[in-house]
Design a protein around this motif. Structure first.
Motif, mmCIF file in Angstrom:
data_model
loop_
_atom_site.group_PDB
_atom_site.id
_atom_site.type_symbol
_atom_site.label_atom_id
_atom_site.label_comp_id
_atom_site.label_asym_id
_atom_site.label_seq_id
_atom_site.Cartn_x
_atom_site.Cartn_y
_atom_site.Cartn_z
ATOM 1 N N THR A 75 10.012 11.542 -1.524
ATOM 2 C CA THR A 75 10.925 11.713 -0.390
ATOM 3 C C THR A 75 11.281 10.376 0.237
ATOM 4 O O THR A 75 12.451 10.134 0.588
ATOM 5 C CB THR A 75 10.289 12.645 0.651
ATOM 6 O OG1 THR A 75 9.920 13.878 0.025
ATOM 7 C CG2 THR A 75 11.263 12.934 1.781
ATOM 8 N N MET A 76 10.310 9.492 0.397
ATOM 9 C CA MET A 76 10.585 8.181 0.989
ATOM 10 C C MET A 76 11.621 7.418 0.185
ATOM 11 O O MET A 76 12.590 6.869 0.728
ATOM 12 C CB MET A 76 9.279 7.387 1.095
ATOM 13 C CG MET A 76 9.439 5.967 1.616
ATOM 14 S SD MET A 76 9.744 4.744 0.299
ATOM 15 C CE MET A 76 8.146 4.706 -0.509
ATOM 16 N N LEU A 77 11.463 7.378 -1.125
ATOM 17 C CA LEU A 77 12.395 6.620 -1.955
ATOM 18 C C LEU A 77 13.777 7.256 -1.969
ATOM 19 O O LEU A 77 14.797 6.555 -1.968
ATOM 20 C CB LEU A 77 11.836 6.503 -3.373
ATOM 21 C CG LEU A 77 10.596 5.593 -3.461
ATOM 22 C CD1 LEU A 77 9.889 5.800 -4.779
ATOM 23 C CD2 LEU A 77 10.993 4.138 -3.291
ATOM 24 N N ALA A 78 13.829 8.570 -1.964
ATOM 25 C CA ALA A 78 15.126 9.242 -1.917
ATOM 26 C C ALA A 78 15.828 8.977 -0.589
ATOM 27 O O ALA A 78 17.047 8.761 -0.551
ATOM 28 C CB ALA A 78 14.946 10.742 -2.136
ATOM 29 N N LEU A 79 15.079 8.987 0.495
ATOM 30 C CA LEU A 79 15.672 8.691 1.804
ATOM 31 C C LEU A 79 16.246 7.282 1.837
ATOM 32 O O LEU A 79 17.333 7.053 2.395
ATOM 33 C CB LEU A 79 14.620 8.855 2.899
ATOM 34 C CG LEU A 79 14.219 10.287 3.256
ATOM 35 C CD1 LEU A 79 12.976 10.281 4.149
ATOM 36 C CD2 LEU A 79 15.370 11.009 3.956
ATOM 37 N N LEU A 190 14.703 18.046 8.364
ATOM 38 C CA LEU A 190 13.386 17.946 8.994
ATOM 39 C C LEU A 190 12.880 19.317 9.421
ATOM 40 O O LEU A 190 11.727 19.675 9.155
ATOM 41 C CB LEU A 190 13.456 17.003 10.190
ATOM 42 C CG LEU A 190 12.147 16.760 10.938
ATOM 43 C CD1 LEU A 190 11.109 16.121 10.027
ATOM 44 C CD2 LEU A 190 12.381 15.883 12.163
ATOM 45 N N ARG A 191 13.746 20.094 10.053
ATOM 46 C CA ARG A 191 13.323 21.424 10.497
ATOM 47 C C ARG A 191 13.029 22.332 9.306
ATOM 48 O O ARG A 191 12.063 23.121 9.331
ATOM 49 C CB ARG A 191 14.415 22.037 11.378
ATOM 50 C CG ARG A 191 14.580 21.333 12.716
ATOM 51 C CD ARG A 191 15.854 21.756 13.408
ATOM 52 N NE ARG A 191 16.080 20.985 14.632
ATOM 53 C CZ ARG A 191 17.230 20.935 15.291
ATOM 54 N NH1 ARG A 191 18.272 21.629 14.834
ATOM 55 N NH2 ARG A 191 17.348 20.207 16.375
ATOM 56 N N GLY A 192 13.849 22.227 8.275
ATOM 57 C CA GLY A 192 13.600 23.022 7.082
ATOM 58 C C GLY A 192 12.278 22.681 6.431
ATOM 59 O O GLY A 192 11.564 23.562 5.937
ATOM 60 N N THR A 193 11.935 21.388 6.429
ATOM 61 C CA THR A 193 10.651 20.964 5.872
ATOM 62 C C THR A 193 9.498 21.574 6.650
ATOM 63 O O THR A 193 8.514 22.057 6.060
ATOM 64 C CB THR A 193 10.541 19.432 5.891
ATOM 65 O OG1 THR A 193 11.638 18.859 5.170
ATOM 66 C CG2 THR A 193 9.235 18.969 5.275
ATOM 67 N N ALA A 235 7.114 11.348 5.152
ATOM 68 C CA ALA A 235 8.147 10.389 4.753
ATOM 69 C C ALA A 235 9.324 10.421 5.715
ATOM 70 O O ALA A 235 9.841 9.366 6.128
ATOM 71 C CB ALA A 235 8.617 10.686 3.329
ATOM 72 N N GLN A 236 9.750 11.615 6.099
ATOM 73 C CA GLN A 236 10.882 11.718 7.017
ATOM 74 C C GLN A 236 10.538 11.153 8.393
ATOM 75 O O GLN A 236 11.373 10.494 9.041
ATOM 76 C CB GLN A 236 11.311 13.177 7.131
ATOM 77 C CG GLN A 236 11.887 13.728 5.834
ATOM 78 C CD GLN A 236 12.211 15.198 5.920
ATOM 79 O OE1 GLN A 236 13.098 15.615 6.677
ATOM 80 N NE2 GLN A 236 11.490 16.010 5.159
#
Length: 409
Positions: A75-79, A190-193, A235-236
């Motif tokens: 997730t971090m790399l995709a962000l 974020l909320r979906g996560t 990550a987010q």
């Protein structure tokens, strides 16, 4: 368990760590390789025969930590790719993941098949292995693990690969959901996560409502995704300036000490509490996430220990070690037979098993992982070069380059 962002060949020699940078600008964190080292060594202890000696360590929880790391790193790399370019190339992502995971996995499966069918190794387990083989071939290995190994008590020498089936489905679905369906809607993402995290966490307990639900083994088939989602959530939060400042308290000397103590307490309490308080695994997941946050936001003795050369060396070999540690354990148990409760003999068996496993993983890193990782990198780069220029990135850039170095399995 896994899990180097642009999937370079895992040079198992640790680079000399430079000065610690701000978390948001780091593309490689050697401390996370140190965490991987501890996890894969813990898994070896969990699979050694003499559990009278090792049971209290709950080394199998290392797989849970791998899940959290995978969620965070992917997730971090995709962000960061999204922030720089405006979108995430799913095709390039899937190419990198395929070249990272499949070659060594299917080689391991071929090796285990050769041992099972061409030698006397594991002969008593051959029927169970044969029944599970279609699932191993199609990355559905958590199914026989849940229903045959855990529920029915049948053993299979490759059943430890169950976690890779969970991760593979995460790799397939999460980038599409988070960076296509939820693209340009960071608040919804974020909320979906958080919602998904709550729902999948509930799978650890839902079986208690009805025996028919419990028979589906939701705590094995579905709950592990909550562990990955802890990493996705972290990550987010860490890519957001305000949340990063809030979480930086965990990176202080005091904060790091507290979360490490909490993690160790949850780890050691698991063997004692799990039979009656199965929710302890949720506490362990939260503590794991806090530890990872501390490692990413601070620097101190714990981080220094985790980025030492031996720790990073073993951590970079962790994927191969996870796949082939059964062979190392066989060697260790053959020389130092387990099951007697003899602490000294069990420790010697562990040391030999770990050394043999590291040696196998290192050789395979040279012969298999590096060539395929280089191929995946070239293929991914070609895809990214052909991608049409994107619109203005949806998030403010910070000059962070994405070099895909850290992500592993």
């Amino acid at each position: 368990m896994d899990h180097r962002s642009r999937n370079p060949a895992p040079d198992l020699r640790s680079p000399t760590p430079g000065p610690v940078e701000v978390q948001q600008t780091r593309t490689y964190v050697p401390e996370l390789d140190g965490v991987r080292a501890l996890c894969v060594l813990g898994v070896i202890t969990a699979h050694l025969g003499d559990q009278e000696v090792w049971h209290w360590l709950s080394g199998g929880l290392g797989v849970n930590v791998f899940f959290v790391l995978s969620g965070y790193l992917i997730t971090m790399l995709a962000l960061r790719e999204e922030r720089e370019t405006g979108s995430v190339s799913l095709k390039a992502f899937y190419v990198r993941r395929t070249m990272r995971i499949f070659p060594l996995y299917y080689l391991a499966l071929v090796v285990y098949c050769g041992l099972m069918y061409a030698t006397h190794w594991g002969r008593d387990l051959r029927p169970n292995f044969t029944a599970a083989l279609p699932y191993y071939l199609t990355y559905l290995q958590e199914i026989p693990f849940a229903y045959d190994v855990v529920a029915a008590g049948h053993k299979s020498p490759f059943s430890h690969s169950w976690s890779l089936g969970i991760e593979e489905k995460y790799y397939l679905v999460w980038p599409l959901l988070a960076f296509v369906v939820w693209a340009r809607l960071p608040a919804l993402r974020l909320r979906g996560t958080v919602i998904l995290l709550i729902l999948y966490t509930a799978m650890q307990c839902v079986g208690r409502l009805d025996p028919r639900i419990a028979a589906w083994q939701p705590e094995i088939i579905l709950f592990p995704y909550s562990l990955i989602l802890w990493g996705c959530l972290l990550a987010q939060l860490l890519e957001d300036d305000e949340w990063r400042r809030r979480l930086s308290v965990l990176g202080t000397r005091t904060g790091t000490a507290l979360v490490v103590v909490a993690f160790v307490a949850a780890q050691l309490a698991y063997a004692w509490l799990n039979p009656t308080f199965r929710e302890i695994v949720i506490v362990h997941a939260a503590a794991t996430t806090a530890v990872v946050a501390a490692l990413l936001t601070g620097d101190g003795p714990v981080q220094g220990l985790l980025r030492t050369r031996p720790a990073v060396f073993v951590g970079r070999a962790s994927y191969g070690m996870y796949l082939f540690h059964g062979l190392g354990i066989s060697a260790g148990q053959k020389v130092f037979p387990a099951g007697s409760g003899n602490v000294g003999r069990s420790i010697l068996a562990f040391v030999l098993a770990a050394l043999v496993t590291v040696a196998i993983a290192y050789v395979l890193a040279l012969l298999v992982e590096r060539p395929f990782l280089r191929l995946g990198r070239r293929w991914s780069d070609a895809i990214l070069r052909r991608r049409p220029p994107s619109a203005t990135p949806s998030h403010a850039t910070s000059g962070v380059g994405v070099n895909f170095r850290q992500v592993g399995s």
